[in-house]
Structure formats: C-alpha cells, structure tokens
Design a protein around this motif. Structure first.
Motif, PDB file in Angstrom:
ATOM      1  N   ASP A   1       0.926 108.613  17.447  1.00  0.00           N
ATOM      2  CA  ASP A   1      -0.326 108.893  18.285  1.00  0.00           C
ATOM      3  C   ASP A   1      -0.106 108.197  19.634  1.00  0.00           C
ATOM      4  OD1 ASP A   1      -1.430 110.138  16.161  1.00  0.00           O
ATOM      5  OD2 ASP A   1      -2.550 108.483  15.149  1.00  0.00           O
ATOM      6  N   ARG A   2       0.447 106.899  19.472  1.00  0.00           N
ATOM      7  CA  ARG A   2       0.284 106.117  20.750  1.00  0.00           C
ATOM      8  C   ARG A   2       1.466 107.287  21.708  1.00  0.00           C
ATOM      9  NH1 ARG A   2      -3.650 103.025  21.703  1.00  0.00           N
ATOM     10  NH2 ARG A   2      -4.173 101.640  20.002  1.00  0.00           N
ATOM     11  N   LYS A   3       2.556 107.405  21.192  1.00  0.00           N
ATOM     12  CA  LYS A   3       3.460 108.330  21.895  1.00  0.00           C
ATOM     13  C   LYS A   3       2.936 109.256  22.577  1.00  0.00           C
ATOM     14  CE  LYS A   3       7.972 110.303  21.782  1.00  0.00           C
ATOM     15  NZ  LYS A   3       9.293 110.669  21.172  1.00  0.00           N
ATOM     16  N   ALA A   4       1.925 110.224  21.890  1.00  0.00           N
ATOM     17  CA  ALA A   4       1.375 111.529  22.268  1.00  0.00           C
ATOM     18  C   ALA A   4       0.316 110.967  23.560  1.00  0.00           C
ATOM     19  CB  ALA A   4       0.486 112.149  21.084  1.00  0.00           C
ATOM     20  N   GLN A   5      -0.305 109.913  23.024  1.00  0.00           N
ATOM     21  CA  GLN A   5      -1.124 109.405  24.175  1.00  0.00           C
ATOM     22  C   GLN A   5      -0.468 109.043  25.656  1.00  0.00           C
ATOM     23  OE1 GLN A   5      -2.975 105.621  23.043  1.00  0.00           O
ATOM     24  NE2 GLN A   5      -4.688 105.855  24.971  1.00  0.00           N
ATOM     25  N   LEU A   6       0.516 108.469  25.379  1.00  0.00           N
ATOM     26  CA  LEU A   6       1.572 108.191  26.466  1.00  0.00           C
ATOM     27  C   LEU A   6       2.084 109.389  27.364  1.00  0.00           C
ATOM     28  CD1 LEU A   6       3.408 105.087  25.031  1.00  0.00           C
ATOM     29  CD2 LEU A   6       1.766 104.954  27.059  1.00  0.00           C
ATOM     30  N   LEU A   7       2.527 110.416  26.479  1.00  0.00           N
ATOM     31  CA  LEU A   7       2.794 111.640  27.066  1.00  0.00           C
ATOM     32  C   LEU A   7       1.908 112.480  27.617  1.00  0.00           C
ATOM     33  CD1 LEU A   7       5.372 112.458  24.189  1.00  0.00           C
ATOM     34  CD2 LEU A   7       6.122 111.918  26.714  1.00  0.00           C
ATOM     35  N   ASP A   8       0.800 112.291  27.244  1.00  0.00           N
ATOM     36  CA  ASP A   8      -0.476 113.154  27.728  1.00  0.00           C
ATOM     37  C   ASP A   8      -1.037 112.547  28.931  1.00  0.00           C
ATOM     38  OD1 ASP A   8      -0.759 114.736  25.523  1.00  0.00           O
ATOM     39  OD2 ASP A   8      -2.420 113.981  24.966  1.00  0.00           O
ATOM     40  N   ARG A   9      -0.903 111.195  29.097  1.00  0.00           N
ATOM     41  CA  ARG A   9      -0.993 110.405  30.435  1.00  0.00           C
ATOM     42  C   ARG A   9      -0.100 110.758  31.524  1.00  0.00           C
ATOM     43  NH1 ARG A   9      -4.697 109.158  34.021  1.00  0.00           N
ATOM     44  NH2 ARG A   9      -4.020 107.418  35.373  1.00  0.00           N
ATOM     45  N   ARG A  10       1.301 110.652  30.890  1.00  0.00           N
ATOM     46  CA  ARG A  10       2.506 110.986  31.756  1.00  0.00           C
ATOM     47  C   ARG A  10       2.349 112.317  32.257  1.00  0.00           C
ATOM     48  NH1 ARG A  10       7.148 112.304  33.516  1.00  0.00           N
ATOM     49  NH2 ARG A  10       8.681 110.491  33.747  1.00  0.00           N
ATOM     50  N   ALA A  11       2.056 113.356  31.682  1.00  0.00           N
ATOM     51  CA  ALA A  11       1.876 114.504  32.294  1.00  0.00           C
ATOM     52  C   ALA A  11       0.755 115.077  33.261  1.00  0.00           C
ATOM     53  CB  ALA A  11       1.622 115.807  30.884  1.00  0.00           C
ATOM     54  N   ALA A  12      -0.386 114.308  32.902  1.00  0.00           N
ATOM     55  CA  ALA A  12      -1.781 114.078  33.827  1.00  0.00           C
ATOM     56  C   ALA A  12      -1.081 113.536  35.230  1.00  0.00           C
ATOM     57  CB  ALA A  12      -2.720 113.415  33.320  1.00  0.00           C
ATOM     58  N   LEU A  13      -0.401 112.393  35.130  1.00  0.00           N
ATOM     59  CA  LEU A  13      -0.056 111.898  36.302  1.00  0.00           C
ATOM     60  C   LEU A  13       0.760 112.422  37.114  1.00  0.00           C
ATOM     61  CD1 LEU A  13       0.490 108.017  34.984  1.00  0.00           C
ATOM     62  CD2 LEU A  13      -1.406 108.877  36.721  1.00  0.00           C
ATOM     63  N   ALA A  14       2.168 113.355  36.326  1.00  0.00           N
ATOM     64  CA  ALA A  14       2.956 113.897  37.300  1.00  0.00           C
ATOM     65  C   ALA A  14       2.357 115.140  37.752  1.00  0.00           C
ATOM     66  CB  ALA A  14       3.836 114.720  36.167  1.00  0.00           C
ATOM     67  N   GLU A  15       1.324 115.743  37.216  1.00  0.00           N
ATOM     68  CA  GLU A  15       0.260 116.872  37.719  1.00  0.00           C
ATOM     69  C   GLU A  15      -0.379 116.194  39.093  1.00  0.00           C
ATOM     70  OE1 GLU A  15      -3.597 119.372  36.522  1.00  0.00           O
ATOM     71  OE2 GLU A  15      -1.936 119.362  35.043  1.00  0.00           O
ATOM     72  N   ARG A  16      -0.952 115.030  38.993  1.00  0.00           N
ATOM     73  CA  ARG A  16      -1.589 114.472  39.911  1.00  0.00           C
ATOM     74  C   ARG A  16      -0.685 114.225  41.091  1.00  0.00           C
ATOM     75  NH1 ARG A  16      -4.174 108.817  39.414  1.00  0.00           N
ATOM     76  NH2 ARG A  16      -5.670 109.873  38.052  1.00  0.00           N
ATOM     77  N   MET A  17       0.373 113.633  41.042  1.00  0.00           N
ATOM     78  CA  MET A  17       1.563 113.586  42.045  1.00  0.00           C
ATOM     79  C   MET A  17       1.930 114.783  42.901  1.00  0.00           C
ATOM     80  SD  MET A  17       3.785 110.314  40.503  1.00  0.00           S
ATOM     81  CE  MET A  17       4.572 110.434  42.183  1.00  0.00           C
ATOM     82  N   THR A  18       2.225 115.954  42.051  1.00  0.00           N
ATOM     83  CA  THR A  18       2.501 117.114  42.324  1.00  0.00           C
ATOM     84  C   THR A  18       1.382 117.412  43.502  1.00  0.00           C
ATOM     85  OG1 THR A  18       3.923 117.617  40.823  1.00  0.00           O
ATOM     86  CG2 THR A  18       3.175 119.432  41.972  1.00  0.00           C
ATOM     87  N   SER A  19       0.008 117.388  43.091  1.00  0.00           N
ATOM     88  CA  SER A  19      -1.169 117.662  43.859  1.00  0.00           C
ATOM     89  C   SER A  19      -1.233 116.831  45.227  1.00  0.00           C
ATOM     90  CB  SER A  19      -2.411 117.519  43.100  1.00  0.00           C
ATOM     91  OG  SER A  19      -2.274 118.474  42.117  1.00  0.00           O
ATOM     92  N   ILE A  20      -0.765 115.603  45.062  1.00  0.00           N
ATOM     93  CA  ILE A  20      -0.868 114.767  46.120  1.00  0.00           C
ATOM     94  C   ILE A  20       0.384 115.299  47.156  1.00  0.00           C
ATOM     95  CG2 ILE A  20      -0.254 112.478  46.786  1.00  0.00           C
ATOM     96  CD1 ILE A  20      -1.733 111.632  44.283  1.00  0.00           C
ATOM     97  N   GLU A  21       1.643 115.621  46.670  1.00  0.00           N
ATOM     98  CA  GLU A  21       2.925 115.867  47.522  1.00  0.00           C
ATOM     99  C   GLU A  21       2.184 116.951  48.142  1.00  0.00           C
ATOM    100  OE1 GLU A  21       6.195 116.036  45.339  1.00  0.00           O
ATOM    101  OE2 GLU A  21       6.050 113.975  44.805  1.00  0.00           O
ATOM    102  N   ALA A  22       1.612 118.149  47.401  1.00  0.00           N
ATOM    103  CA  ALA A  22       1.306 119.395  48.127  1.00  0.00           C
ATOM    104  C   ALA A  22       0.231 119.224  49.153  1.00  0.00           C
ATOM    105  CB  ALA A  22       0.844 120.259  47.193  1.00  0.00           C
ATOM    106  N   GLU A  23      -0.605 118.335  48.919  1.00  0.00           N
ATOM    107  CA  GLU A  23      -1.625 118.154  49.934  1.00  0.00           C
ATOM    108  C   GLU A  23      -1.148 117.336  51.372  1.00  0.00           C
ATOM    109  OE1 GLU A  23      -5.484 117.803  51.672  1.00  0.00           O
ATOM    110  OE2 GLU A  23      -4.837 118.749  49.917  1.00  0.00           O
ATOM    111  N   LEU A  24      -0.126 116.241  50.758  1.00  0.00           N
ATOM    112  CA  LEU A  24       0.378 115.903  52.258  1.00  0.00           C
ATOM    113  C   LEU A  24       1.071 116.701  52.935  1.00  0.00           C
ATOM    114  CD1 LEU A  24       1.476 112.491  50.519  1.00  0.00           C
ATOM    115  CD2 LEU A  24      -0.132 112.748  52.344  1.00  0.00           C
ATOM    116  N   ASP A  25       1.835 117.711  52.232  1.00  0.00           N
ATOM    117  CA  ASP A  25       2.779 118.720  52.914  1.00  0.00           C
ATOM    118  C   ASP A  25       1.735 119.819  53.917  1.00  0.00           C
ATOM    119  OD1 ASP A  25       4.993 117.304  51.915  1.00  0.00           O
ATOM    120  OD2 ASP A  25       5.276 119.013  50.339  1.00  0.00           O
TER     121      ASP A  25
END
Length: 109
Positions: A7-31
C-alpha cells in the motif's frame, strides 16, 4: 490499522507520477516563455523564478520518493534509518518518503 508495504509503495508511486507530471508541465511552461515585449518578458521572468522553485522542490521530493522505494524493495521501509525504530503510521501518512522517525528527524533540524 497499519498500511502494508505494498500500500505504501502504491502511495509513493502515485505521488511520484503526480510529481513527474507537474515537472513536465513546469518545463513546458518555462519553454513557452519566448515573449519579446520587455514588460511582458519581465513578468514572465518573475513567473519563471516561481516555476523553477516549484521544479526544484518537486525534484527533491522525487529523489526522496525514489530512496523510499529502494527501502521498500530492501524491506527496510517504515524503519528509521538512524535508530531502526518503527516509524509511526501518522508520520508515514504525512511524509511517506521519510527515512527518520519523529525523534531522529528532530535531531537533524
């Protein structure tokens, strides 16, 4: 009720996916900031600084999550890296990537 390592691993993976998506959005905005108008460029630069700060924070959290996932695989997740005591569920609910129990974390500050 204590959450399982799966359960903890799933929670961590979900948060990791959300952060990766946020970083992609930030990079796109900066570009996308290529404005030639000086006033708008100044405003964009201020926004860029905020976005860059968010990106740095997201990257730091990603690194902590990756380290926590390594601990899950090693079977040491949920135990303090310093004193080896069990980390409380309430603490893991708030900071699922923490390597330290509350007492040891307080010593680090």
């Amino acid at each position: 009720m204590r959450k399982s390592p799966a359960d903890r691993k799933a929670q961590l993976l979900d948060r990791r996916a959300a952060l990766a998506e946020r970083m992609t959005s930030i990079e796109a905005e900066l570009d996308s900031h290529q404005n030639r108008d000086w006033e708008e460029l100044a405003t964009e630069r201020e926004s860029d600084e905020v976005l860059e700060g968010m990106g740095v924070a997201a990257l730091a959290e990603l690194r902590m999550i990756d380290a926590a996932l390594v601990r899950v695989e090693a079977g040491t997740y949920g135990h303090c890296a310093r004193c080896e005591a069990e980390i409380g569920d309430q603490r893991l609910d708030v900071l699922p990537f923490t390597p330290f129990c509350r007492d040891c974390a307080a010593l680090s500050d």
